[in-house]
Scaffold this active site. Structure first.
Site, PDB file in Angstrom:
ATOM      1  N   GLU A  41       0.936  -1.479   0.113  1.00 44.17           N
ATOM      2  CA  GLU A  41       0.050   0.141  -0.072  1.00 44.17           C
ATOM      3  C   GLU A  41       0.464   1.160   0.517  1.00 44.17           C
ATOM      4  OE1 GLU A  41      -3.451  -0.674   2.937  1.00 44.17           O
ATOM      5  OE2 GLU A  41      -1.872  -1.783   3.827  1.00 44.17           O
ATOM      6  N   ARG A 294       5.652 -13.547   9.314  1.00 47.11           N
ATOM      7  CA  ARG A 294       6.172 -12.359   9.159  1.00 47.11           C
ATOM      8  C   ARG A 294       7.687 -11.971   9.761  1.00 47.11           C
ATOM      9  NH1 ARG A 294       3.199  -7.357  11.269  1.00 47.11           N
ATOM     10  NH2 ARG A 294       4.900  -6.001  11.073  1.00 47.11           N
ATOM     11  N   LYS A 304       4.042  -0.253  10.304  1.00 43.56           N
ATOM     12  CA  LYS A 304       4.270   0.872  10.001  1.00 43.56           C
ATOM     13  C   LYS A 304       3.604   2.408  10.032  1.00 43.56           C
ATOM     14  CE  LYS A 304       3.824   0.209   5.175  1.00 43.56           C
ATOM     15  NZ  LYS A 304       2.918   0.207   4.140  1.00 43.56           N
TER      16      LYS A 304
END
Length: 587
Positions: A41, A294, A304
């Site tokens: 994104e 992850r 983020k």
């Protein structure tokens, strides 16, 4: 408990994703094709967790002779900017260069662009030169949403966001139907068209999938497909006032592009049934979603949102602060794409979350720079030494190899003068038995020069050592136990050197006491700026963006932003291992 390298790692067997792909190809699934993607994104800069995903997806495509897409899932214009698009393209290109890939992506036109239609897999190369954008598919996504409405699989809902949360239920209690769930197909089609035409206020209506409000998986409880949001999009401008949700967009974008294996991190595991539902109900190409663990590292945060908070509240100098584990920050610190790829290969791919010791990352860059970085000498905390038996103004030119194991890298000239600088820590007045550096009446070898003996210690009125007077012996044949680095005092380059350490002072920054946050675990000593470091004169012309090993000190990178011609600024990439520091417990 974090996983730390032991130094005895062996090549890992094929990971579970490779095993899945091997089985798919053996069964003839997708005609044996392998097509992966990396779908960020554009609402921030990439971090090292993204690097793992890029290396995994690109590496699989390369291994199987397949294809790799860079696609921006740009469905939330309020948080997205062209700046992030450009930075992501640049970082991905930099990283895939570590695979020997010379061709990279270029930024496609931004606002109001009209991309040429591209058939999935039409490009003969590993990657398409232009990145893909989910916003390119907004018309198709809208058409598919209309198809779901016509099939009785979607409806327009008037519940507010707060009411929707109340109706959704909990992990242990089912949800309840929206009062609008049984609207007619005709009414839903009309309302959805009016949503697109801007007839309703932001947030007043949504389009929801009609699945199962009693599902044990809350993601299947009539999730939102579209919401009304008047926001200027970085590519489509003001064409749309409704935007698709990430869950609705993601799988359909994969399908449009002909992706075969949609590889995600574990937090998307519970979203997989929804991914499958959309593909199945729409009757479109159905990629296989596979989840992997992850990346979590000690002394770091990967959220983020938290990285953005660090930047916005000025706890760091920006997204490219070398203490940040953004790809931009790591690049500015001096990390190479080869080191990043080696790190990602070494930690492997797992099904279960764990935390990797930061030492794995630091070892990867040490190993890479040990092979490629030319050597130099720099004294960070200088102590003057007078070689009393050399003449005033005398300069002896010495040859020093640029790399001790790679003679093809050539050599350089180092000037030895009557006055030199050594590191303060390389002299100890009351030295223990195992201290093999300089001490009163002791001898030590100067790197590439000869041997010096400390004859006299000069102190100021406060008793601080300010100067050593020594005798220089050019004889290289005599054996002494210690070797230290040095630079000529009158000919040294005075430079700024930035010594970076972990941004956080504890292994798990999120483990904060009650009433505290991760910010309370910031390391106050994460950056030390040395403004008067003394470097050998050959480093004066060091080019921005190049790496060096300062012998016995560490690996340093010429800062590409703050360096000026003849005035390089050096960022410490990583320290060297130091047996005395380990033994004495000193930092």
């Amino acid at each position: 408990m974090s996983d730390a390298p032991t130094g005895n790692e062996k090549s890992a067997p094929r990971n579970f994703i490779q095993q899945i792909i091997d089985a798919d190809r053996a069964a003839g699934k997708n005609g044996g094709r392998v097509h992966t993607r990396f779908p960020p994104e554009p609402n921030g800069y990439l971090h090292i967790g993204h690097a793992k995903s890029i290396c995994l997806n690109f590496g699989l495509a390369k291994e199987y002779g397949g294809k790799f897409n860079l696609r921006f899932d740009d469905t939330n214009p309020a948080k997205e900017e062209q700046e992030y698009v450009d930075s992501i393209v640049d970082d991905v290109n930099w990283l895939i260069a570590g695979f020997g890939e010379t061709e990279g992506f270029r930024v496609q036109g931004s606002e109001n662009s009209s991309p040429a239609p591209r058939t999935p897999n039409a490009e003969p190369s590993l990657l398409n030169p232009e990145p893909f954008f989910a916003s390119d598919y907004f018309d198709q996504l809208y058409a598919w949403a209309t198809q779901l409405i016509k099939g009785g699989k979607a409806y327009v809902c008037d519940l507010t966001a707060e009411q929707m949360r109340e109706y959704r239920g909990t992990l242990t209690a089912p949800g309840k139907d929206s009062p609008n769930r049984n609207r007619t197909i005709a009414e839903n089609l009309e309302l959805f068209a009016q949503m697109r035409d801007g007839k309703f206020a932001d947030g007043s209506r949504t389009l929801r999938a009609k699945i199962d409000m009693a599902s044990p998986n809350v993601n299947m409880r009539d999730p939102v497909l579209y919401r009304i949001k008047r926001a200027h999009h970085h590519r489509t401008g003001d064409k749309w006032c409704i935007y698709p949700s990430y869950d609705y967009t993601h799988g359909q974008s994969d399908s449009i592009e002909g992706i075969t294996h949609s590889i995600c991190t574990l937090e998307f595991e519970n979203h997989r049934p929804l991914y499958d539902w959309f593909c199945r109900e729409l009757g479109i190409h159905h990629p296989q979603q596979i989840e992997f663990a992850r990346l979590n590292l000690t002394y770091a945060v990967m959220s983020k949102r938290k990285l953005l908070q660090l930047v916005q509240e000025k706890h760091v100098a920006g997204w490219d602060d070398p203490r940040m584990l953004t790809i931009r920050g790591l690049r500015r610190r001096g990390y190479t794409p080869e080191a990043m790829r080696a790190f990602c290969e070494r930690i492997g791919v797992a099904k279960f979350n764990s935390t990797i010791d930061m030492a794995w990352l630091e070892d990867a860059i040490r190993e890479d720079l040990n092979e490629r970085a030319p050597r130099g000498m720099g004294v960070l905390r200088p102590l003057k030494v007078v070689l009393a038996n050399l003449k005033e103004g005398e300069t002896i030119e010495l040859d020093a190899p640029n790399h001790p194991q790679q003679p093809e890298m050539g050599s350089r000239k180092i000037p030895l003068t009557r006055e030199i600088f050594i590191e303060q820590e390389d002299f100890m007045e009351d030295a223990p038995k195992k201290f093999f550096r300089l001490k009163p009446a002791g001898e030590v070898r100067l790197r590439c020069a000869g041997i010096i003996k400390c004859d006299e210690v000069v102190k100021d009125a406060a008793g601080k050592v300010t100067e050593l007077r020594c005798t220089f012996d050019p004889d290289h044949s005599r054996k002494v136990k210690g070797t230290i680095h040095w630079v000529s005092a009158p000919l040294a380059l005075t430079a700024e050197v930035r010594l970076y350490d972990h941004l956080f002072g504890v292994e798990n920054p999120d483990n904060a006491p009650e009433g505290k946050t991760f910010l309370d675990n910031l390391n106050p000593n994460s950056l030390e700026v040395v403004t008067d470091a003394k470097l050998e004169p050959s480093l004066k012309d060091a080019s921005a963006g190049t790496s060096f090993q300062f012998e016995r000190s560490g690996y340093f990178f010429v800062d590409p932003l703050d360096s000026k011609p003849g005035r390089p600024v050096f960022n410490r990439t990583a320290t060297l291992r130091d047996s005395w520091t380990k033994e004495s417990g000193r930092d």
